[in-house]
Design a protein around this motif. Structure first.
Motif, PDB file in Angstrom:
ATOM      1  N   LYS A  81       0.822  -1.217   0.000  1.00 15.88           N
ATOM      2  CA  LYS A  81       0.000   0.000   0.000  1.00 15.88           C
ATOM      3  C   LYS A  81       0.855   1.265   0.000  1.00 15.88           C
ATOM      4  O   LYS A  81       0.597   2.205  -0.751  1.00 15.88           O
ATOM      5  CB  LYS A  81      -0.923   0.002   1.210  1.00 15.88           C
ATOM      6  CG  LYS A  81      -2.036  -1.026   1.102  1.00 15.88           C
ATOM      7  CD  LYS A  81      -2.622  -1.349   2.468  1.00 15.88           C
ATOM      8  CE  LYS A  81      -3.553  -2.555   2.387  1.00 15.88           C
ATOM      9  NZ  LYS A  81      -3.858  -3.088   3.725  1.00 15.88           N
ATOM     10  N   ILE A  82       1.858   1.287   0.874  1.00 15.68           N
ATOM     11  CA  ILE A  82       2.691   2.480   0.968  1.00 15.68           C
ATOM     12  C   ILE A  82       3.534   2.645  -0.307  1.00 15.68           C
ATOM     13  O   ILE A  82       3.636   3.744  -0.855  1.00 15.68           O
ATOM     14  CB  ILE A  82       3.609   2.401   2.216  1.00 15.68           C
ATOM     15  CG1 ILE A  82       2.775   2.377   3.501  1.00 15.68           C
ATOM     16  CG2 ILE A  82       4.607   3.551   2.235  1.00 15.68           C
ATOM     17  CD1 ILE A  82       2.137   3.694   3.874  1.00 15.68           C
ATOM     18  N   ALA A 141       1.410   3.954  -3.150  1.00 15.82           N
ATOM     19  CA  ALA A 141       1.056   5.368  -2.930  1.00 15.82           C
ATOM     20  C   ALA A 141       2.246   6.258  -3.248  1.00 15.82           C
ATOM     21  O   ALA A 141       2.102   7.315  -3.877  1.00 15.82           O
ATOM     22  CB  ALA A 141       0.602   5.578  -1.489  1.00 15.82           C
ATOM     23  N   LEU A 142       3.430   5.829  -2.860  1.00 17.42           N
ATOM     24  CA  LEU A 142       4.626   6.631  -3.122  1.00 17.42           C
ATOM     25  C   LEU A 142       4.929   6.691  -4.621  1.00 17.42           C
ATOM     26  O   LEU A 142       5.351   7.721  -5.144  1.00 17.42           O
ATOM     27  CB  LEU A 142       5.828   6.053  -2.377  1.00 17.42           C
ATOM     28  CG  LEU A 142       5.745   6.148  -0.841  1.00 17.42           C
ATOM     29  CD1 LEU A 142       6.891   5.377  -0.207  1.00 17.42           C
ATOM     30  CD2 LEU A 142       5.761   7.604  -0.388  1.00 17.42           C
ATOM     31  N   GLN A 193       2.921   6.838  -6.918  1.00 16.34           N
ATOM     32  CA  GLN A 193       1.976   7.736  -7.586  1.00 16.34           C
ATOM     33  C   GLN A 193       1.987   9.137  -6.986  1.00 16.34           C
ATOM     34  O   GLN A 193       1.200   9.991  -7.383  1.00 16.34           O
ATOM     35  CB  GLN A 193       0.559   7.148  -7.451  1.00 16.34           C
ATOM     36  CG  GLN A 193       0.455   5.733  -7.987  1.00 16.34           C
ATOM     37  CD  GLN A 193      -0.942   5.160  -7.811  1.00 16.34           C
ATOM     38  OE1 GLN A 193      -1.620   5.427  -6.829  1.00 16.34           O
ATOM     39  NE2 GLN A 193      -1.375   4.383  -8.785  1.00 16.34           N
ATOM     40  N   TYR A 194       2.871   9.360  -6.033  1.00 10.51           N
ATOM     41  CA  TYR A 194       2.874  10.613  -5.263  1.00 10.51           C
ATOM     42  C   TYR A 194       3.368  11.782  -6.119  1.00 10.51           C
ATOM     43  O   TYR A 194       4.514  11.818  -6.552  1.00 10.51           O
ATOM     44  CB  TYR A 194       3.772  10.426  -4.049  1.00 10.51           C
ATOM     45  CG  TYR A 194       3.857  11.602  -3.110  1.00 10.51           C
ATOM     46  CD1 TYR A 194       2.727  12.263  -2.675  1.00 10.51           C
ATOM     47  CD2 TYR A 194       5.089  12.037  -2.632  1.00 10.51           C
ATOM     48  CE1 TYR A 194       2.817  13.333  -1.799  1.00 10.51           C
ATOM     49  CE2 TYR A 194       5.194  13.099  -1.749  1.00 10.51           C
ATOM     50  CZ  TYR A 194       4.055  13.741  -1.346  1.00 10.51           C
ATOM     51  OH  TYR A 194       4.146  14.797  -0.489  1.00 10.51           O
ATOM     52  N   VAL A 248      13.645   3.623  -2.953  1.00 11.32           N
ATOM     53  CA  VAL A 248      12.725   3.855  -1.847  1.00 11.32           C
ATOM     54  C   VAL A 248      12.280   2.493  -1.341  1.00 11.32           C
ATOM     55  O   VAL A 248      11.647   1.727  -2.070  1.00 11.32           O
ATOM     56  CB  VAL A 248      11.507   4.691  -2.290  1.00 11.32           C
ATOM     57  CG1 VAL A 248      10.491   4.800  -1.160  1.00 11.32           C
ATOM     58  CG2 VAL A 248      11.953   6.077  -2.744  1.00 11.32           C
ATOM     59  N   LEU A 293      15.929   5.668   0.566  1.00 14.88           N
ATOM     60  CA  LEU A 293      14.942   6.267   1.470  1.00 14.88           C
ATOM     61  C   LEU A 293      14.171   5.102   2.083  1.00 14.88           C
ATOM     62  O   LEU A 293      13.471   4.371   1.371  1.00 14.88           O
ATOM     63  CB  LEU A 293      14.003   7.207   0.707  1.00 14.88           C
ATOM     64  CG  LEU A 293      12.918   7.906   1.540  1.00 14.88           C
ATOM     65  CD1 LEU A 293      13.511   8.769   2.640  1.00 14.88           C
ATOM     66  CD2 LEU A 293      12.025   8.768   0.644  1.00 14.88           C
ATOM     67  N   PHE A 352      11.474   3.260   4.451  1.00 11.99           N
ATOM     68  CA  PHE A 352      10.210   3.364   5.179  1.00 11.99           C
ATOM     69  C   PHE A 352      10.003   2.204   6.144  1.00 11.99           C
ATOM     70  O   PHE A 352       9.009   2.182   6.863  1.00 11.99           O
ATOM     71  CB  PHE A 352       9.024   3.420   4.202  1.00 11.99           C
ATOM     72  CG  PHE A 352       8.831   4.778   3.590  1.00 11.99           C
ATOM     73  CD1 PHE A 352       7.949   5.681   4.152  1.00 11.99           C
ATOM     74  CD2 PHE A 352       9.557   5.158   2.481  1.00 11.99           C
ATOM     75  CE1 PHE A 352       7.788   6.945   3.610  1.00 11.99           C
ATOM     76  CE2 PHE A 352       9.402   6.424   1.933  1.00 11.99           C
ATOM     77  CZ  PHE A 352       8.512   7.314   2.499  1.00 11.99           C
ATOM     78  N   VAL A 389      12.192   7.229   7.111  1.00 12.57           N
ATOM     79  CA  VAL A 389      10.905   7.791   7.498  1.00 12.57           C
ATOM     80  C   VAL A 389      10.158   6.694   8.231  1.00 12.57           C
ATOM     81  O   VAL A 389       9.853   5.654   7.651  1.00 12.57           O
ATOM     82  CB  VAL A 389      10.087   8.239   6.268  1.00 12.57           C
ATOM     83  CG1 VAL A 389       8.732   8.778   6.710  1.00 12.57           C
ATOM     84  CG2 VAL A 389      10.848   9.276   5.470  1.00 12.57           C
ATOM     85  N   ASN A 390       9.927   6.907   9.520  1.00 17.67           N
ATOM     86  CA  ASN A 390       9.248   5.885  10.303  1.00 17.67           C
ATOM     87  C   ASN A 390       7.917   6.453  10.773  1.00 17.67           C
ATOM     88  O   ASN A 390       7.851   7.251  11.705  1.00 17.67           O
ATOM     89  CB  ASN A 390      10.120   5.481  11.481  1.00 17.67           C
ATOM     90  CG  ASN A 390       9.535   4.295  12.209  1.00 17.67           C
ATOM     91  OD1 ASN A 390       8.318   4.194  12.347  1.00 17.67           O
ATOM     92  ND2 ASN A 390      10.371   3.400  12.667  1.00 17.67           N
ATOM     93  N   LEU A 391       6.855   6.043  10.090  1.00 16.84           N
ATOM     94  CA  LEU A 391       5.554   6.670  10.314  1.00 16.84           C
ATOM     95  C   LEU A 391       5.013   6.385  11.708  1.00 16.84           C
ATOM     96  O   LEU A 391       4.524   7.286  12.386  1.00 16.84           O
ATOM     97  CB  LEU A 391       4.571   6.198   9.244  1.00 16.84           C
ATOM     98  CG  LEU A 391       5.016   6.490   7.800  1.00 16.84           C
ATOM     99  CD1 LEU A 391       4.049   5.857   6.814  1.00 16.84           C
ATOM    100  CD2 LEU A 391       5.128   7.978   7.554  1.00 16.84           C
TER     101      LEU A 391
END
Lengths: 208, 208
Positions: free
Chosen positions: B91-92, B95-96, B98-99, B148, B172, B174, B190-192
């Motif tokens: 999912k992430i 989304a990235l 298409q960001y 990424v 990068l 996640f 990046v740690n949500l």
């Protein structure tokens, strides 16, 4: 309570992750050196970070894994579930609404909002996207506590003020802009493009 | 070149965003105080951050918006496009891929990879998800520069080593884990969930 730096709180989260892994592997104790190696810091920093919150561990014996795990979970407010509302049902917002990494840490997405009539009413993971204008009225029913803002930069400040007016006390901001909110509202920002720029900086300056 | 702290580079990105906004509004000059107010720092820090890269601005006159914009874009490596590969078509990752916020800053997603056979071959935004095992061979064709990583924590280190072996010099990340890579490879994380934990910490300690 003394104001603790964001960087300290971030390291506590990193220590906690390592402790949870150690716990699963059945390790009874852990040293500040091991925590430091995992957290990318020094053992002196580990001891200092923990000293803000009490007295942990015994000299020469290290920290009890179950005790420190439990203490850090408590300090970080993870002993309970938190209700999260996603504001902005674009690609990033929808991905976040479905992100397993939130739920597994106790962050439950209870509502998704957008102001685009074409998105309102669509369903994602059992949740229906609701109109932003219904947020304030929804608060009594859903009682969300943390708003995740995944809206365009130019809309972010206005949306943030609506979120604050609705009663949220914490915002995780994905819009690439600095939000101005009252001091009692906590904000953390994740700027994805900015992290990539950090990498392009390094790539450029290596090859010079 | 002197090693510049990540926090400095991050502030340069923030200054640049404000400068670009000022440029659109046709402002000819800007003061260090204005940059500081937007960047959440002091004017002394602004001057120090910029001093690492040369001599900008004139005492009492401030900085020329077009000149400083151009210089910061150059310093951050944004004078060119960068090719990005997304690794992990969850999912992430999708989304990235298409960001829009990436593309608008010159970061072009040229490939998406996954090791799950059910995902390989599916199409997103005109891109077909490719098998991770083809990454090394693809490098000659796509020449991606930044990877990424949007994979589960337990797979991240192994995937990172594959990415490094394929020739990427920047990652990068996640995945909620610390990656160990050779020193010539740059990593930003990046740690949500970790950012949400910072908020739960603040909410918990306010209400105590």
């Amino acid at each position: 309570m003394k104001r603790i730096a964001d960087s300290t709180v971030r390291r506590l989260s990193v220590y906690l992750r390592f402790l949870e892994g150690s716990s699963q592997r059945g390790l009874p104790t852990i040293s500040s050196e091991e925590l430091a190696a995992h957290g990318g810091t020094t053992s002196a920093q580990v001891r200092k970070d923990l000293s803000f919150f009490g007295s942990f561990g015994k000299r020469g014996l290290g920290y009890s894994v179950p005790e420190l795990t439990s203490s850090l979970r408590d300090i970080l407010g993870l002993g309970r579930a938190w209700k999260v509302a996603i504001v902005g049902a674009g690609k990033i917002g929808i991905a976040l609404a479905q992100y397993d990494g939130f739920r597994s840490r106790g962050f439950h997405v209870v509502a998704v909002y957008d102001s685009d009539e074409r998105k309102v009413g669509t369903r994602w993971d059992g949740m229906t996207v609701r109109h932003l204008s219904s947020m304030a009225a929804d608060m009594a029913e859903y009682e969300p506590e943390i708003a995740v803002l995944a809206v365009p930069a130019e809309a972010a400040q206005e949306v943030a003020m609506g979120v604050v007016d609705a009663g949220f006390k914490a915002i995780l901001n994905f819009a690439p802009t600095q939000l101005h909110v009252p001091p009692e509202v906590s904000v953390r920002s994740v700027n994805l493009a900015l992290e990539l720029e950090g990498l392009s900086y390094e790539l450029s300056n290596r090859s010079r």
